[in-house]
Motif scaffolding. Structure first.
Motif, PDB file in Angstrom:
ATOM      1  N   PRO A 264     -20.646   3.397  26.763  1.00 39.24           N
ATOM      2  CA  PRO A 264     -21.184   3.394  25.407  1.00 39.24           C
ATOM      3  C   PRO A 264     -22.495   2.635  25.343  1.00 39.24           C
ATOM      4  O   PRO A 264     -22.786   1.785  26.184  1.00 39.24           O
ATOM      5  CB  PRO A 264     -20.089   2.671  24.609  1.00 39.24           C
ATOM      6  CG  PRO A 264     -19.426   1.791  25.613  1.00 39.24           C
ATOM      7  CD  PRO A 264     -19.479   2.532  26.919  1.00 39.24           C
TER       8      PRO A 264
ATOM      9  N   GLN B 102     -21.669  12.476  22.079  1.00 39.90           N
ATOM     10  CA  GLN B 102     -20.243  12.253  22.300  1.00 39.90           C
ATOM     11  C   GLN B 102     -19.991  10.831  22.810  1.00 39.90           C
ATOM     12  O   GLN B 102     -18.988  10.559  23.457  1.00 39.90           O
ATOM     13  CB  GLN B 102     -19.699  13.269  23.311  1.00 39.90           C
ATOM     14  CG  GLN B 102     -19.754  14.699  22.811  1.00 39.90           C
ATOM     15  CD  GLN B 102     -19.171  15.690  23.806  1.00 39.90           C
ATOM     16  OE1 GLN B 102     -18.920  15.355  24.956  1.00 39.90           O
ATOM     17  NE2 GLN B 102     -18.954  16.907  23.366  1.00 39.90           N
ATOM     18  N   THR B 103     -20.899   9.927  22.498  1.00 43.15           N
ATOM     19  CA  THR B 103     -20.753   8.545  22.945  1.00 43.15           C
ATOM     20  C   THR B 103     -20.491   7.631  21.765  1.00 43.15           C
ATOM     21  O   THR B 103     -20.484   8.064  20.610  1.00 43.15           O
ATOM     22  CB  THR B 103     -22.025   8.088  23.704  1.00 43.15           C
ATOM     23  OG1 THR B 103     -21.742   6.855  24.374  1.00 43.15           O
ATOM     24  CG2 THR B 103     -23.191   7.887  22.754  1.00 43.15           C
ATOM     25  N   ASP B 104     -20.245   6.364  22.045  1.00 40.43           N
ATOM     26  CA  ASP B 104     -20.051   5.348  21.016  1.00 40.43           C
ATOM     27  C   ASP B 104     -21.149   4.302  21.139  1.00 40.43           C
ATOM     28  O   ASP B 104     -21.808   4.204  22.174  1.00 40.43           O
ATOM     29  CB  ASP B 104     -18.694   4.646  21.177  1.00 40.43           C
ATOM     30  CG  ASP B 104     -17.523   5.594  21.003  1.00 40.43           C
ATOM     31  OD1 ASP B 104     -17.712   6.664  20.395  1.00 40.43           O
ATOM     32  OD2 ASP B 104     -16.432   5.265  21.498  1.00 40.43           O
TER      33      ASP B 104
ATOM     34  N   ARG C 284     -17.471  -0.953  16.270  1.00 40.19           N
ATOM     35  CA  ARG C 284     -17.676   0.260  17.054  1.00 40.19           C
ATOM     36  C   ARG C 284     -18.166   1.371  16.150  1.00 40.19           C
ATOM     37  O   ARG C 284     -17.543   1.693  15.140  1.00 40.19           O
ATOM     38  CB  ARG C 284     -16.351   0.652  17.725  1.00 40.19           C
ATOM     39  CG  ARG C 284     -16.358   1.908  18.554  1.00 40.19           C
ATOM     40  CD  ARG C 284     -15.030   1.979  19.324  1.00 40.19           C
ATOM     41  NE  ARG C 284     -14.815   3.266  19.941  1.00 40.19           N
ATOM     42  CZ  ARG C 284     -14.046   4.223  19.432  1.00 40.19           C
ATOM     43  NH1 ARG C 284     -13.439   4.019  18.274  1.00 40.19           N
ATOM     44  NH2 ARG C 284     -13.887   5.375  20.057  1.00 40.19           N
TER      45      ARG C 284
ATOM     46  N   THR D  53     -19.163   5.441  15.916  1.00 39.48           N
ATOM     47  CA  THR D  53     -18.796   6.686  16.583  1.00 39.48           C
ATOM     48  C   THR D  53     -19.604   7.843  16.004  1.00 39.48           C
ATOM     49  O   THR D  53     -20.225   7.702  14.938  1.00 39.48           O
ATOM     50  CB  THR D  53     -17.302   6.966  16.402  1.00 39.48           C
ATOM     51  OG1 THR D  53     -17.045   7.226  14.994  1.00 39.48           O
ATOM     52  CG2 THR D  53     -16.453   5.781  16.851  1.00 39.48           C
TER      53      THR D  53
ATOM     54  N   THR E 261     -18.585  10.292  14.404  1.00 38.33           N
ATOM     55  CA  THR E 261     -18.083  10.625  13.067  1.00 38.33           C
ATOM     56  C   THR E 261     -18.303   9.496  12.065  1.00 38.33           C
ATOM     57  O   THR E 261     -18.147   9.698  10.867  1.00 38.33           O
ATOM     58  CB  THR E 261     -16.572  10.950  13.121  1.00 38.33           C
ATOM     59  OG1 THR E 261     -15.876   9.844  13.695  1.00 38.33           O
ATOM     60  CG2 THR E 261     -16.332  12.198  13.965  1.00 38.33           C
TER      61      THR E 261
ATOM     62  N   GLY F 262      -9.967   3.360  24.669  1.00 39.58           N
ATOM     63  CA  GLY F 262     -11.096   4.208  25.037  1.00 39.58           C
ATOM     64  C   GLY F 262     -11.459   4.077  26.500  1.00 39.58           C
ATOM     65  O   GLY F 262     -11.801   5.068  27.153  1.00 39.58           O
TER      66      GLY F 262
END
Length: 342
Positions: free
Chosen positions: A29, A108-110, A126, A128, A130, A155
């Motif tokens: 991440p 598609q990472t954090d 964190r 994300t 979304t 994760g």
């Protein structure tokens, strides 16, 4: 007519999926750190991977009411990680302000956000795809530490396919529920010990050799799995360490994998006033992720058994070799790749 073993079919499929290029790398991440050096003044660190275009896709936004002061310094490490350092001023402090990373929703990472305050406390959050924005708390709570580090642990284990492969190999090697519970418990206890020792600074091991040795440990278990049908039908089984003492092998490899977990945790850091809590719940998250994976494997095996009974699918005599060779091939590739890298 020889029928395929469900466990062999499931393991081969899992190894093939885990071997895909998209999944063959450790979870990485992005990281945004704020360290309060004086009231309302923060040293800023932004770390992001260059591979996959993340460095160009992600753009952290300065919180409203704050401003960067001075120049932003940029440098690249190992040709894949870009670091940027600067200083930010926030009148009245950073608490209660919104932090957002533009472009995160397209990846598609954090992004892990960490704030270290003057009094020694720290906030960890964190972001994300979304949920690409958060409100920074005035001061972190114990519940926030628990939630953040549990999610990080889950994760990491689910994104660390090398760790999942060794769990898969142990599941296939060990016979009997009691021996399996002892083996998994030994693996858990071992990686908890080295994770704590490395995180607290008692032991330091360079990450590159650890990653290479983890791949070699998976290759060893794959070779043990490949020779199991022969050992089980001969007196050699009595002298086989993995067959007689699987918990000892799991404990040894667990010590090694704990250093791998510590490497991931060091990228985020732990709050100095809540180190035991953060370590405990990172471990809890790792175990939750591990148990989820074990449950998935058992469920997949049960479904495979139903399908084989229903359709009576014939399989060649060498079908049992697919699982160890699939796992071993992936592990051998990783070992060569990681040894060459250092």
């Amino acid at each position: 007519m020889i029928r395929a073993r469900p466990a062999s079919l499931v393991a081969a499929l899992a190894a093939a999926l885990l071997a895909s290029p998209a999944l063959a790398h450790r979870l990485s991440p992005a990281f945004f750190g704020l360290t309060e050096t004086a009231p309302g003044i923060y040293a800023v660190q932004w770390k992001v991977s260059i591979s996959g275009g993340l460095a160009s896709a992600l753009e952290p936004k300065v919180p409203q009411g704050c401003s960067l002061t001075g120049d932003v310094r940029t440098y690249v490490v190992n040709e894949d990680v870009r670091f940027q350092h600067g200083t930010m001023s926030c009148a009245g402090g950073i608490g209660g302000r919104e932090f957002k990373v533009d472009g995160l929703e397209l990846t598609q990472t954090d992004v892990l956000l960490r704030v270290d305050y003057l009094d020694g406390s720290a906030s960890n959050q964190r972001l994300t795809p979304t949920d690409p924005s958060v409100v920074i708390p005035e001061r972190p709570s114990a519940l926030e530490v628990i939630r953040t580090y549990t999610v990080l642990g889950i994760g990491h284990i689910l994104g660390g396919v090398d760790h999942l492969l060794i769990v898969l190999a142990l599941l296939l090697l060990v016979r009997g529920i009691g021996r399996l519970v002892a083996t998994v418990t030994a693996f858990t206890l071992a990686h908890s010990v080295t994770l704590a020792a490395a995180t607290l600074g008692f032991v330091h091991v360079p990450p590159a050799p650890v990653e290479a040795t983890i791949a070699l440990s998976i290759l060893f278990l794959a070779s043990e799995l490949a020779r199991q049908p022969f050992a089980s039908s001969s007196a050699d089984a009595r002298a086989d360490l993995t067959t007689r003492f699987p918990w000892l092998v799991a404990f040894s490899f667990g010590l090694l994998h704990g250093f791998g977990f510590a490497g991931a945790l060091s990228e985020v850091g732990v709050p100095q006033k809540a180190v035991p809590l953060a370590l405990l719940f990172f471990n809890v998250g790792v175990e939750i992720g591990q148990l989820l994976f074990i449950a998935f494997v058992f469920a997949a095996i049960a479904l495979a058994r139903q399908a084989l009974r229903r359709f009576a699918m014939p399989q060649p005599a060498w079908s049992w070799r697919v699982s160890p060779y699939a796992i071993g091939s992936v592990a051998a590739f990783w070992a060569i790749q990681r040894i060459v890298a250092f």
